[in-house]
Design a protein around this motif. Structure first.
Motif, PDB file in Angstrom:
ATOM      1  N   ASP A   1     -42.590  15.411 -64.149  1.00  0.00           N
ATOM      2  CA  ASP A   1     -43.693  16.321 -63.793  1.00  0.00           C
ATOM      3  C   ASP A   1     -43.138  17.696 -63.402  1.00  0.00           C
ATOM      4  OD1 ASP A   1     -43.079  16.366 -61.030  1.00  0.00           O
ATOM      5  OD2 ASP A   1     -44.293  14.570 -60.666  1.00  0.00           O
ATOM      6  N   GLN A   2     -44.056  18.642 -63.206  1.00  0.00           N
ATOM      7  CA  GLN A   2     -43.617  20.037 -63.019  1.00  0.00           C
ATOM      8  C   GLN A   2     -42.836  20.239 -61.717  1.00  0.00           C
ATOM      9  OE1 GLN A   2     -43.640  22.065 -65.736  1.00  0.00           O
ATOM     10  NE2 GLN A   2     -44.329  20.110 -66.553  1.00  0.00           N
ATOM     11  N   ALA A   3     -43.145  19.431 -60.699  1.00  0.00           N
ATOM     12  CA  ALA A   3     -42.392  19.552 -59.436  1.00  0.00           C
ATOM     13  C   ALA A   3     -40.952  19.081 -59.654  1.00  0.00           C
ATOM     14  CB  ALA A   3     -43.069  18.723 -58.353  1.00  0.00           C
ATOM     15  N   GLU A   4     -40.780  18.023 -60.421  1.00  0.00           N
ATOM     16  CA  GLU A   4     -39.419  17.528 -60.701  1.00  0.00           C
ATOM     17  C   GLU A   4     -38.626  18.557 -61.514  1.00  0.00           C
ATOM     18  OE1 GLU A   4     -39.591  12.782 -61.188  1.00  0.00           O
ATOM     19  OE2 GLU A   4     -41.002  13.843 -62.483  1.00  0.00           O
ATOM     20  N   ILE A   5     -39.317  19.162 -62.468  1.00  0.00           N
ATOM     21  CA  ILE A   5     -38.628  20.148 -63.313  1.00  0.00           C
ATOM     22  C   ILE A   5     -38.253  21.381 -62.490  1.00  0.00           C
ATOM     23  CG2 ILE A   5     -38.983  21.722 -65.290  1.00  0.00           C
ATOM     24  CD1 ILE A   5     -38.382  18.759 -66.054  1.00  0.00           C
ATOM     25  N   ALA A   6     -39.152  21.801 -61.609  1.00  0.00           N
ATOM     26  CA  ALA A   6     -38.846  22.958 -60.742  1.00  0.00           C
ATOM     27  C   ALA A   6     -37.628  22.632 -59.871  1.00  0.00           C
ATOM     28  CB  ALA A   6     -40.056  23.296 -59.879  1.00  0.00           C
ATOM     29  N   GLU A   7     -37.550  21.396 -59.400  1.00  0.00           N
ATOM     30  CA  GLU A   7     -36.396  21.003 -58.572  1.00  0.00           C
ATOM     31  C   GLU A   7     -35.095  21.044 -59.391  1.00  0.00           C
ATOM     32  OE1 GLU A   7     -36.633  17.040 -56.907  1.00  0.00           O
ATOM     33  OE2 GLU A   7     -34.670  17.278 -55.932  1.00  0.00           O
ATOM     34  N   MET A   8     -35.164  20.559 -60.625  1.00  0.00           N
ATOM     35  CA  MET A   8     -33.956  20.586 -61.482  1.00  0.00           C
ATOM     36  C   MET A   8     -33.519  22.034 -61.734  1.00  0.00           C
ATOM     37  SD  MET A   8     -34.325  17.729 -64.451  1.00  0.00           S
ATOM     38  CE  MET A   8     -34.938  16.096 -64.140  1.00  0.00           C
ATOM     39  N   ILE A   9     -34.495  22.897 -62.035  1.00  0.00           N
ATOM     40  CA  ILE A   9     -34.151  24.296 -62.313  1.00  0.00           C
ATOM     41  C   ILE A   9     -33.506  24.931 -61.083  1.00  0.00           C
ATOM     42  CG2 ILE A   9     -35.100  26.606 -62.759  1.00  0.00           C
ATOM     43  CD1 ILE A   9     -37.101  25.332 -64.667  1.00  0.00           C
ATOM     44  N   ASP A  10     -34.140  24.769 -59.930  1.00  0.00           N
ATOM     45  CA  ASP A  10     -33.578  25.363 -58.704  1.00  0.00           C
ATOM     46  C   ASP A  10     -32.180  24.830 -58.439  1.00  0.00           C
ATOM     47  OD1 ASP A  10     -35.883  26.723 -58.377  1.00  0.00           O
ATOM     48  OD2 ASP A  10     -36.657  25.521 -56.711  1.00  0.00           O
ATOM     49  N   HIS A  11     -32.033  23.533 -58.632  1.00  0.00           N
ATOM     50  CA  HIS A  11     -30.760  22.886 -58.332  1.00  0.00           C
ATOM     51  C   HIS A  11     -29.643  23.422 -59.238  1.00  0.00           C
ATOM     52  CE1 HIS A  11     -28.087  19.834 -56.896  1.00  0.00           C
ATOM     53  NE2 HIS A  11     -27.850  19.416 -58.116  1.00  0.00           N
ATOM     54  N   TYR A  12     -29.900  23.481 -60.538  1.00  0.00           N
ATOM     55  CA  TYR A  12     -28.822  23.910 -61.449  1.00  0.00           C
ATOM     56  C   TYR A  12     -28.600  25.431 -61.392  1.00  0.00           C
ATOM     57  CZ  TYR A  12     -28.474  19.130 -63.071  1.00  0.00           C
ATOM     58  OH  TYR A  12     -28.266  17.762 -63.121  1.00  0.00           O
ATOM     59  N   MET A  13     -29.635  26.197 -61.078  1.00  0.00           N
ATOM     60  CA  MET A  13     -29.413  27.635 -60.898  1.00  0.00           C
ATOM     61  C   MET A  13     -28.530  27.858 -59.658  1.00  0.00           C
ATOM     62  SD  MET A  13     -30.721  29.068 -63.479  1.00  0.00           S
ATOM     63  CE  MET A  13     -31.198  30.801 -63.408  1.00  0.00           C
ATOM     64  N   ALA A  14     -28.727  27.026 -58.628  1.00  0.00           N
ATOM     65  CA  ALA A  14     -27.886  27.152 -57.423  1.00  0.00           C
ATOM     66  C   ALA A  14     -26.448  26.749 -57.753  1.00  0.00           C
ATOM     67  CB  ALA A  14     -28.452  26.280 -56.299  1.00  0.00           C
ATOM     68  N   ILE A  15     -26.275  25.718 -58.564  1.00  0.00           N
ATOM     69  CA  ILE A  15     -24.909  25.316 -58.964  1.00  0.00           C
ATOM     70  C   ILE A  15     -24.253  26.458 -59.736  1.00  0.00           C
ATOM     71  CG2 ILE A  15     -23.622  23.794 -60.543  1.00  0.00           C
ATOM     72  CD1 ILE A  15     -25.182  21.468 -59.505  1.00  0.00           C
ATOM     73  N   ASN A  16     -25.025  27.082 -60.618  1.00  0.00           N
ATOM     74  CA  ASN A  16     -24.474  28.225 -61.376  1.00  0.00           C
ATOM     75  C   ASN A  16     -24.078  29.362 -60.426  1.00  0.00           C
ATOM     76  OD1 ASN A  16     -25.530  31.097 -62.578  1.00  0.00           O
ATOM     77  ND2 ASN A  16     -24.230  29.987 -64.010  1.00  0.00           N
ATOM     78  N   ALA A  17     -24.914  29.611 -59.433  1.00  0.00           N
ATOM     79  CA  ALA A  17     -24.656  30.734 -58.517  1.00  0.00           C
ATOM     80  C   ALA A  17     -23.439  30.482 -57.624  1.00  0.00           C
ATOM     81  CB  ALA A  17     -25.901  30.999 -57.663  1.00  0.00           C
ATOM     82  N   GLU A  18     -23.137  29.191 -57.411  1.00  0.00           N
ATOM     83  CA  GLU A  18     -21.982  28.831 -56.559  1.00  0.00           C
ATOM     84  C   GLU A  18     -20.645  29.299 -57.111  1.00  0.00           C
ATOM     85  OE1 GLU A  18     -23.477  24.479 -55.276  1.00  0.00           O
ATOM     86  OE2 GLU A  18     -21.596  24.576 -56.398  1.00  0.00           O
ATOM     87  N   GLY A  19     -20.569  29.397 -58.439  1.00  0.00           N
ATOM     88  CA  GLY A  19     -19.282  29.758 -59.040  1.00  0.00           C
ATOM     89  C   GLY A  19     -18.917  28.770 -60.123  1.00  0.00           C
ATOM     90  N   SER A  20     -17.633  28.710 -60.475  1.00  0.00           N
ATOM     91  CA  SER A  20     -17.286  27.895 -61.645  1.00  0.00           C
ATOM     92  C   SER A  20     -16.953  26.459 -61.269  1.00  0.00           C
ATOM     93  CB  SER A  20     -16.136  28.541 -62.409  1.00  0.00           C
ATOM     94  OG  SER A  20     -14.978  28.435 -61.640  1.00  0.00           O
ATOM     95  N   HIS A  21     -17.109  25.584 -62.258  1.00  0.00           N
ATOM     96  CA  HIS A  21     -16.899  24.145 -62.104  1.00  0.00           C
ATOM     97  C   HIS A  21     -16.037  23.663 -63.256  1.00  0.00           C
ATOM     98  CE1 HIS A  21     -20.580  25.156 -60.005  1.00  0.00           C
ATOM     99  NE2 HIS A  21     -20.240  24.208 -59.176  1.00  0.00           N
ATOM    100  N   PRO A  22     -15.356  22.538 -63.089  1.00  0.00           N
ATOM    101  CA  PRO A  22     -14.477  22.054 -64.157  1.00  0.00           C
ATOM    102  C   PRO A  22     -15.248  21.887 -65.464  1.00  0.00           C
ATOM    103  CG  PRO A  22     -14.309  20.653 -62.193  1.00  0.00           C
ATOM    104  CD  PRO A  22     -15.390  21.642 -61.923  1.00  0.00           C
ATOM    105  N   GLY A  23     -14.713  22.441 -66.540  1.00  0.00           N
ATOM    106  CA  GLY A  23     -15.317  22.236 -67.858  1.00  0.00           C
ATOM    107  C   GLY A  23     -16.416  23.216 -68.221  1.00  0.00           C
ATOM    108  N   ASP A  24     -16.802  24.127 -67.325  1.00  0.00           N
ATOM    109  CA  ASP A  24     -17.827  25.131 -67.683  1.00  0.00           C
ATOM    110  C   ASP A  24     -17.404  25.799 -68.993  1.00  0.00           C
ATOM    111  OD1 ASP A  24     -19.031  24.627 -65.273  1.00  0.00           O
ATOM    112  OD2 ASP A  24     -18.752  26.638 -64.440  1.00  0.00           O
ATOM    113  N   PHE A  25     -18.363  26.002 -69.895  1.00  0.00           N
ATOM    114  CA  PHE A  25     -17.987  26.511 -71.219  1.00  0.00           C
ATOM    115  C   PHE A  25     -18.899  27.663 -71.623  1.00  0.00           C
ATOM    116  CE2 PHE A  25     -18.100  25.858 -76.011  1.00  0.00           C
ATOM    117  CZ  PHE A  25     -16.848  26.419 -76.232  1.00  0.00           C
ATOM    118  N   ALA A  26     -18.288  28.842 -71.809  1.00  0.00           N
ATOM    119  CA  ALA A  26     -19.066  30.031 -72.176  1.00  0.00           C
ATOM    120  C   ALA A  26     -19.025  30.283 -73.679  1.00  0.00           C
ATOM    121  CB  ALA A  26     -18.548  31.233 -71.418  1.00  0.00           C
TER     122      ALA A  26
END
Ligand code: AKG
Length: 236
Positions: free
Chosen positions: A23-48
């Motif tokens: 549902d849309q609340a779950e999707i909003a949570e996923m988006i917020d969560h992964y945008m925060a992970i992106n904002a944190e900096g780099s992680h093993p295996g990140d691929f540009a």
């Protein structure tokens, strides 16, 4: 569980779309969560992505939003989502055996980002059977580079590899696509899930929009009785 009709579709086309799985609340949570992970900096295996063959003087948007991989190695929420029965049960039906996770990925695909060359997942993941659950976090359509599926291509077996056109693909490998393949564009809304097997040729064109991300959370699974294919598995 897949219905009889859904099983028939998987058998005939190699893929299946289920609407509004999250549902849309779950999707909003996923988006917020992964945008925060992106904002944190780099992680093993990140691929540009690999450099484009003709070299662009424009900054590549993927530098800021590289694809995340194997987030379940460091992220508890990813572990919960990848084990969600709404993904694992249909995938197990596609595989014909219990699904065991092998890879998680998050594509941000921001405006202007390149797409991904046409390929079979078994080009990279050298075990069979495998299948994917591709969760749309944004509306994904032709404009922002939704998935294109070669209907019925799973019946062609494992095909040869060739170089990708890195002017539009952020990856350098591709499957040599036989003539006569029939392409089915997909259009997904946030929360819809595309399920597909490891032999279906698929890929996506660049995000041509100026202001719309095309984010997707993707899990790849193998069957519990999967067997190895020759060659070394690569995450992709
Ligand atoms: O999301 C894309 O554009 C490509 C994803 C893909 O190739 C996959 O999930 O196997």
């Amino acid at each position: 569980m897949l219905s009889r009709e859904e099983r028939d579709r998987v058998e005939e086309f190699g893929f299946l779309i289920r609407k509004a799985v999250f549902d849309q609340a779950e999707i909003a949570e996923m988006i917020d969560h992964y945008m925060a992970i992106n904002a944190e900096g780099s992680h093993p295996g990140d691929f540009a992505g690999v450099p484009s063959k003709s070299g662009s003087d424009q900054p590549d948007p993927l530098q800021k939003y590289p694809r995340l991989i194997q987030m379940h190695h460091y992220d508890e929420k990813t572990r919960a989502w990848m084990n969600d029965p709404r993904l694992v049960e249909p995938v197990s039906d596609v595989l014909g055996q219990r699904a065991v996770l092998i890879q998680t990925m998050l594509y941000f695909k921001p405006p202007g980002a390149r797409g991904q060359s046409f390929h079979q997942d078994n080009l990279y993941l050298r075990t069979t059977p495998i299948a994917a659950a591709w969760v749309a976090l944004d509306r994904a359509d032709e404009e922002n580079g939704s998935m294109l599926m070669a209907s019925g291509s799973h019946k062609l077996g494992l095909l040869e590899r060739e170089e990708a056109d890195t002017d539009w693909s952020f990856t350098s490998d591709a499957t040599k696509v036989p003539a006569g393949v029939e392409w089915t564009p997909t259009a997904l809304d946030p929360g819809d899930v595309l399920f597909f097997g490891g032999l279906v040729i698929h890929g996506s064109y660049p995000n041509r929009t100026k202001d719309r991300f095309r984010r997707s959370f993707i899990c790849h699974y193998e069957g519990e009785h999967a067997t190895k294919l020759s060659g070394e598995s690569q995450l992709h």
